[in-house]
Motif scaffolding. Structure first.
Motif, PDB file in Angstrom:
ATOM      1  N   ASP A   1       0.730  -1.250  -0.078  1.00  0.00           N
ATOM      2  CA  ASP A   1      -0.010   0.077   0.078  1.00  0.00           C
ATOM      3  C   ASP A   1       1.058   1.280   0.177  1.00  0.00           C
ATOM      4  N   VAL A   2       0.609   2.333  -0.899  1.00  0.00           N
ATOM      5  CA  VAL A   2       1.546   3.393  -1.028  1.00  0.00           C
ATOM      6  C   VAL A   2       0.377   4.493  -1.008  1.00  0.00           C
ATOM      7  N   PRO A   3       1.084   5.943  -0.792  1.00  0.00           N
ATOM      8  CA  PRO A   3       0.178   6.922  -0.889  1.00  0.00           C
ATOM      9  C   PRO A   3      -0.286   7.312  -2.268  1.00  0.00           C
ATOM     10  N   ASP A   4      -1.584   7.877  -2.207  1.00  0.00           N
ATOM     11  CA  ASP A   4      -2.329   8.122  -3.229  1.00  0.00           C
ATOM     12  C   ASP A   4      -1.568   8.581  -4.455  1.00  0.00           C
ATOM     13  N   ARG A   5      -0.647   9.596  -4.081  1.00  0.00           N
ATOM     14  CA  ARG A   5      -0.099  10.403  -5.159  1.00  0.00           C
ATOM     15  C   ARG A   5       0.943   9.612  -5.755  1.00  0.00           C
ATOM     16  N   PHE A   6       1.415   8.521  -5.275  1.00  0.00           N
ATOM     17  CA  PHE A   6       2.382   7.516  -5.870  1.00  0.00           C
ATOM     18  C   PHE A   6       2.148   7.237  -7.309  1.00  0.00           C
ATOM     19  N   HIS A   7       3.123   7.511  -8.324  1.00  0.00           N
ATOM     20  CA  HIS A   7       3.069   7.072  -9.488  1.00  0.00           C
ATOM     21  C   HIS A   7       4.265   6.408 -10.107  1.00  0.00           C
ATOM     22  N   ALA A   8       4.052   5.172 -10.603  1.00  0.00           N
ATOM     23  CA  ALA A   8       5.257   4.444 -10.941  1.00  0.00           C
ATOM     24  C   ALA A   8       5.947   5.054 -11.952  1.00  0.00           C
ATOM     25  N   ARG A   9       5.275   5.802 -12.813  1.00  0.00           N
ATOM     26  CA  ARG A   9       6.349   6.207 -14.008  1.00  0.00           C
ATOM     27  C   ARG A   9       6.858   7.797 -13.502  1.00  0.00           C
ATOM     28  N   TYR A  10       5.847   8.562 -13.105  1.00  0.00           N
ATOM     29  CA  TYR A  10       6.412   9.932 -12.895  1.00  0.00           C
ATOM     30  C   TYR A  10       7.243  10.092 -11.654  1.00  0.00           C
ATOM     31  N   HIS A  11       7.276   9.353 -10.712  1.00  0.00           N
ATOM     32  CA  HIS A  11       7.990   9.543  -9.606  1.00  0.00           C
ATOM     33  C   HIS A  11       9.331   8.710  -9.691  1.00  0.00           C
ATOM     34  N   ALA A  12       9.602   7.882 -10.755  1.00  0.00           N
ATOM     35  CA  ALA A  12      10.756   7.131 -11.037  1.00  0.00           C
ATOM     36  C   ALA A  12      11.751   8.243 -11.131  1.00  0.00           C
ATOM     37  N   ILE A  13      13.145   8.181 -10.441  1.00  0.00           N
ATOM     38  CA  ILE A  13      14.095   9.140 -10.472  1.00  0.00           C
ATOM     39  C   ILE A  13      15.231   8.628 -11.388  1.00  0.00           C
ATOM     40  N   SER A  14      15.577   7.198 -11.276  1.00  0.00           N
ATOM     41  CA  SER A  14      16.563   6.704 -12.258  1.00  0.00           C
ATOM     42  C   SER A  14      16.485   5.216 -12.057  1.00  0.00           C
ATOM     43  N   LYS A  15      17.088   4.335 -13.047  1.00  0.00           N
ATOM     44  CA  LYS A  15      16.753   3.177 -13.375  1.00  0.00           C
ATOM     45  C   LYS A  15      17.982   2.166 -13.612  1.00  0.00           C
ATOM     46  N   LYS A  16      17.961   1.122 -13.120  1.00  0.00           N
ATOM     47  CA  LYS A  16      19.258   0.098 -13.264  1.00  0.00           C
ATOM     48  C   LYS A  16      18.772  -1.016 -14.472  1.00  0.00           C
ATOM     49  N   TYR A  17      19.630  -1.115 -15.497  1.00  0.00           N
ATOM     50  CA  TYR A  17      19.466  -2.111 -16.572  1.00  0.00           C
ATOM     51  C   TYR A  17      20.526  -2.851 -16.638  1.00  0.00           C
ATOM     52  N   SER A  18      20.641  -4.054 -16.629  1.00  0.00           N
ATOM     53  CA  SER A  18      22.048  -4.874 -17.243  1.00  0.00           C
ATOM     54  C   SER A  18      21.745  -5.660 -18.400  1.00  0.00           C
ATOM     55  N   TYR A  19      22.806  -5.659 -19.134  1.00  0.00           N
ATOM     56  CA  TYR A  19      22.802  -6.124 -20.532  1.00  0.00           C
ATOM     57  C   TYR A  19      23.749  -7.553 -20.447  1.00  0.00           C
ATOM     58  N   TYR A  20      23.412  -8.483 -20.701  1.00  0.00           N
ATOM     59  CA  TYR A  20      24.425  -9.835 -20.614  1.00  0.00           C
ATOM     60  C   TYR A  20      24.853 -10.390 -21.963  1.00  0.00           C
ATOM     61  N   ILE A  21      26.368 -10.845 -22.007  1.00  0.00           N
ATOM     62  CA  ILE A  21      26.568 -11.294 -23.063  1.00  0.00           C
ATOM     63  C   ILE A  21      27.213 -12.780 -22.577  1.00  0.00           C
TER      64      ILE A  21
END
Length: 248
Positions: free
Chosen positions: A95-115
């Motif tokens: 449960d999170v506050p009503d204003r939380f938005h998964a896209r708009y409140h994201a400040i950074s992301k981590k991705y990994s690419y594997y070879i």
């Protein structure tokens, strides 16, 4: 009305990506929404932190949805994981506050690419890494990766056409981690353009194999011409690992 945040793990091999596509049942979002709608008796629409392409995987995709349901979080998670396909797993429900938005409140992301860097391919890693048989210069690839760190105009390293939308992004770090023949390229940044990581990876690998030079990266930043960069490597080596959020 409750606002529910989910962390989702999925193997994207069978799907057309995260985002729902019309009536297709071949998207991760679509699969989850169908089960949530049946579970709550409401028309549920979930908001993801961002799209992942067909074939791309996730260890930590984040999404949220609104519901009037009074089910416990434990019951929601248990129901989702009972009825979702086995290649989609809901790892956490909060449960999170009503204003939380998964896209708009994201400040950074981590991705990994594997070879998978070996002359012989792997039967087990074939859908989770890109097979590269070339002998690679890891020192050169490290130098190449650091040229992408910082704030740059990544137009030449994306599949976007020139438009009014900004193509300037900040990459906070790129790390190369060797796990034997399986090599991880970990990217952390505020956000990434369409195919940006896959094109950067194609460029780094071309430099490591001797098909491109380090100076080519600077030239592409200057020209903004996609055709001068490396290939767009396959989606199945790419994972969304984690999404970082500001306090809300």
């Amino acid at each position: 009305m409750r606002n529910i945040k989910m962390t989702v793990e999925y193997d994207g091999a069978r799907y057309l990506g995260w985002q729902r596509l019309g009536d297709s049942d071949k998207t991760v979002q679509g699969k989850i929404e169908n089960i949530l709608s049946n579970m709550t008796g409401e028309e549920i629409e979930i908001v993801g932190s961002g799209r992942t392409d067909a074939g791309t995987h996730a260890h930590g995709q984040v999404a949220n949805f609104k519901t009037e349901s009074v089910m416990t979080l434990e019951a929601m998670q248990e129901h989702l994981n009972r009825y979702l396909p086995r290649d989609i797993v809901v790892k956490e429900v909060l449960d999170v506050p009503d204003r939380f938005h998964a896209r708009y409140h994201a400040i950074s992301k981590k991705y990994s690419y594997y070879i998978w860097n070996n002359t012989v391919p792997s039967a087990f890693e074939r859908n989770r890494s890109f097979h590269v048989s070339d002998e690679l210069n890891y020192s050169l690839m490290h130098q190449a990766s650091q040229k992408f760190v910082g704030r740059h105009d990544f137009l030449g390293f994306s599949s976007l056409k020139k438009s009014k939308k900004s193509t300037v992004r900040t990459i906070e770090s790129i790390k190369i981690i060797e796990h034997g023949n399986l090599v991880q390229f970990a990217f952390v940044g505020e956000g990434f353009l369409y195919n940006q990581i896959r094109i950067i990876m194609g460029t780094i690998l071309a430099i490591g194999a001797g098909r491109m030079q380090l100076e080519d990266i600077d030239a592409i930043f200057t020209s903004g011409i996609r055709a001068q960069a490396g290939e767009t490597v396959p989606a199945h080596g790419l994972f969304l690992d984690e999404v970082y959020y500001e306090e809300v």
